[in-house]
Design an enzyme around this catalytic site. Structure first.
Site, mmCIF file in Angstrom:
data_model
loop_
_atom_site.group_PDB
_atom_site.id
_atom_site.type_symbol
_atom_site.label_atom_id
_atom_site.label_comp_id
_atom_site.label_asym_id
_atom_site.label_seq_id
_atom_site.Cartn_x
_atom_site.Cartn_y
_atom_site.Cartn_z
ATOM 1 N N ASP A 1 -17.764 51.712 -54.408
ATOM 2 C CA ASP A 1 -18.841 51.258 -55.284
ATOM 3 C C ASP A 1 -18.448 49.937 -55.942
ATOM 4 O O ASP A 1 -17.498 49.889 -56.730
ATOM 5 C CB ASP A 1 -19.103 52.330 -56.349
ATOM 6 C CG ASP A 1 -20.427 52.153 -57.064
ATOM 7 O OD1 ASP A 1 -20.983 51.047 -57.002
ATOM 8 O OD2 ASP A 1 -20.908 53.114 -57.679
ATOM 9 N N ASP A 2 -19.156 48.868 -55.611
ATOM 10 C CA ASP A 2 -18.917 47.539 -56.207
ATOM 11 C C ASP A 2 -17.592 46.907 -55.777
ATOM 12 O O ASP A 2 -17.026 46.093 -56.513
ATOM 13 C CB ASP A 2 -18.918 47.608 -57.749
ATOM 14 C CG ASP A 2 -20.297 47.824 -58.346
ATOM 15 O OD1 ASP A 2 -21.249 48.038 -57.583
ATOM 16 O OD2 ASP A 2 -20.407 47.781 -59.588
ATOM 17 N N CYS B 1 -26.610 49.420 -56.018
ATOM 18 C CA CYS B 1 -26.136 50.699 -55.472
ATOM 19 C C CYS B 1 -27.183 51.472 -54.684
ATOM 20 O O CYS B 1 -27.018 51.743 -53.489
ATOM 21 C CB CYS B 1 -25.613 51.581 -56.609
ATOM 22 S SG CYS B 1 -24.180 50.911 -57.479
ATOM 23 N N ASP C 1 -20.798 49.559 -51.058
ATOM 24 C CA ASP C 1 -22.258 49.478 -51.130
ATOM 25 C C ASP C 1 -22.738 48.090 -51.515
ATOM 26 O O ASP C 1 -23.855 47.697 -51.212
ATOM 27 C CB ASP C 1 -22.825 50.530 -52.084
ATOM 28 C CG ASP C 1 -22.297 50.416 -53.516
ATOM 29 O OD1 ASP C 1 -21.451 49.544 -53.791
ATOM 30 O OD2 ASP C 1 -22.727 51.219 -54.365
#
Length: 477
Positions: free
Chosen positions: A42-43, A75, A303
């Site tokens: 994530d990120d 996201c 993502d």
């Protein structure tokens, strides 16, 4: 481990993946079918991979897709595209919440048709662990379609004090080191692999971490790592693009305090990816011990990307700049060339048809992406799409959105963008446009949209209009 992974030139790889002979029927022997393990972060921006030795080792054993981009640097839209193989204009998921995004929009129709539902129908065990989609609540929403194993949290960004829906039963985790979320799903993922291999079943496993998303909480053993580390200061750090769009043009230079904060955040992000890197290494070891490493495709990606000082922006994402839409994609396994790099334009919509081809499934004609198997196999890109599409709705203001941004972090209005090997072209809903010749301006510091020849501008606009209305791989290529 090297010996096992390099067995990808064997007859198994040749007959199953290289020639596409995997029929995918539920009764087919598991030894003839390819498993999939995807670690989705994530990120995670490109500049964090340097701190991840297991990711770099995976690249040495497999293939790196150097031009991989997401359909939106946010996201929920990006994860929706990964699961369905469709652009945001076909999923209806453009944001993390509200009428145009989030779990509730995705759940209306899209989650009935994902790579999980199709592979499960072909006899695969399917597992989702960690983060699903923004707005999912463990106690309310339960196990979702397509998954045989479900260990999913709601708000797990802080890594502690979260609820995990474990196959329909909600369990609360607290503050002890053993409760650290990435560690918890690491153990569950290894158990799933071991059990599936012992049962002789093919499997698909998605391990989706909340890290390194804010608040950037590292594992206990990592919170002193990288003392003195500062954020990279490339050419675009604290620099505005010439002729920047209106939403960006008024950004002042970063203050010393902002730079100190940026350095602290980068250091925490680097610390937090260490647990992800261990997870990847542990899963590969588990595959070896279970005897299935030579018939398992391992995938690592994110993502979306992240900016941290570039273009005078504080911590955030959502822009069409490369630091936000261009993210890592590494694959290793049967039929995948070791140590190779693919420079062809690929996107997150291409993951679903890739997994489905490996599982013996013919993708639906309304899937927008194309299988990456030919590119993994021999690098051939005959007839491949030359341009990717990015779609974004903004600016977002939902108070409960973990990705809510302010002007310092960047609040781009609604836009659509084209990203090709040598350029990025953006059209905003308010009429602003950007064009960056990344061949000569890789850091995207000179917006030359106003100087484009009329025929070139018209061609770019027509291509963008076509793609943001397309449906299915034939039309979206």
């Amino acid at each position: 481990m090297r010996r096992s992974l390099l067995r990808t030139g064997t007859a198994l790889a040749a007959t199953v993946l290289l020639l596409g002979a995997c029929s995918g029927t539920p009764g087919q022997a598991a030894a003839e079918r390819i498993n999939v393990v995807m670690v989705l972060t994530d990120d995670l921006s490109m500049n964090l991979v340097q701190h991840m030795p297991n990711v770099r080792a995976l690249a040495a054993y497999g293939t790196t897709f150097s031009q991989y981009t997401v359909t939106d640097s946010l996201c929920c839209p990006s994860r929706s595209s990964i699961l369905t193989g469709r652009f945001p204009h076909n999923t209806g998921v453009f944001t993390n919440s509200g009428d145009d995004g989030g779990f509730t929009v995705f759940a209306e129709e899209q989650e009935k048709d994902t790579f999980a539902t199709t592979l499960r129908s072909q006899g695969y065990r399917t597992a989702m662990m960690g983060k699903y989609l923004n707005g999912y609540q463990p106690a309310r929403d339960g196990v979702r379609p397509g998954w045989t194993e479900w260990d999913v949290a709601g708000n797990g960004y802080g890594q502690y004090n979260y609820d995990l829906n474990e196959n329909g039963t909600v369990k609360h985790y607290g503050k002890t080191p053993a409760d650290y979320l990435t560690t918890v799903i690491d153990g569950k993922a290894s158990s799933f692999i071991t059990a599936s291999a012992a049962a002789g079943d093919p499997f698909l496993l998605e391990v989706a971490t909340f890290s390194p998303h804010g608040p950037y909480t590292p594992a206990p053993q990592d919170d002193e790592a990288f003392p003195g580390l500062t954020a990279p200061r490339g050419p675009s750090f604290d620099k505005l693009s010439a002729d920047a769009p209106a939403w960006l043009a008024s950004r002042p230079a970063l203050t010393d305090q902002q730079k100190t904060t940026i350095d602290r955040i980068y250091r925490k992000r680097a610390q937090s990816v260490l647990s992800i890197d261990r997870l990847l290494g542990n899963l590969r070891q588990t595959l070896e011990k279970a005897g299935v490493a030579d018939r398992t495709l391992v995938v690592f990606s994110s993502d979306n990307g992240f900016h941290l000082g570039e273009h005078r922006l504080a911590a955030g994402k959502q822009t069409a700049f490369d630091h936000d839409v261009h993210v890592p994609l590494v694959m290793a396994g049967p039929g995948v060339r070791p140590g190779a790099t693919v420079d062809t334009m690929v996107q997150n919509i291409d993951l679903r048809p890739t997994f489905e081809q490996i599982g013996g499934v013919t993708s639906s004609p309304d899937v927008d992406g194309r299988s990456l198997v030919p590119l993994m196999r021999d690098g051939r890109a005959d007839g491949w799409k030359p341009i990717g599409l990015v779609e974004h709705h903004g600016p977002g203001h939902a108070t409960d959105d973990p990705d809510r941004q302010d002007k310092a972090s960047g609040m781009p209005p609604t836009y659509s963008a084209l990203r090709a090997l040598g350029f990025t072209y953006v059209e905003y809903q308010n009429g602003d446009k950007e064009y960056y010749d990344r061949a000569t301006d890789p850091d995207e510091l000179a917006n030359t949209a106003g100087a484009l020849p009329a025929d070139r501008a018209a061609s770019l606009h027509a291509t963008l209009e076509r793609l943001r209305a397309c449906k299915g791989a034939a039309a979206c290529n």
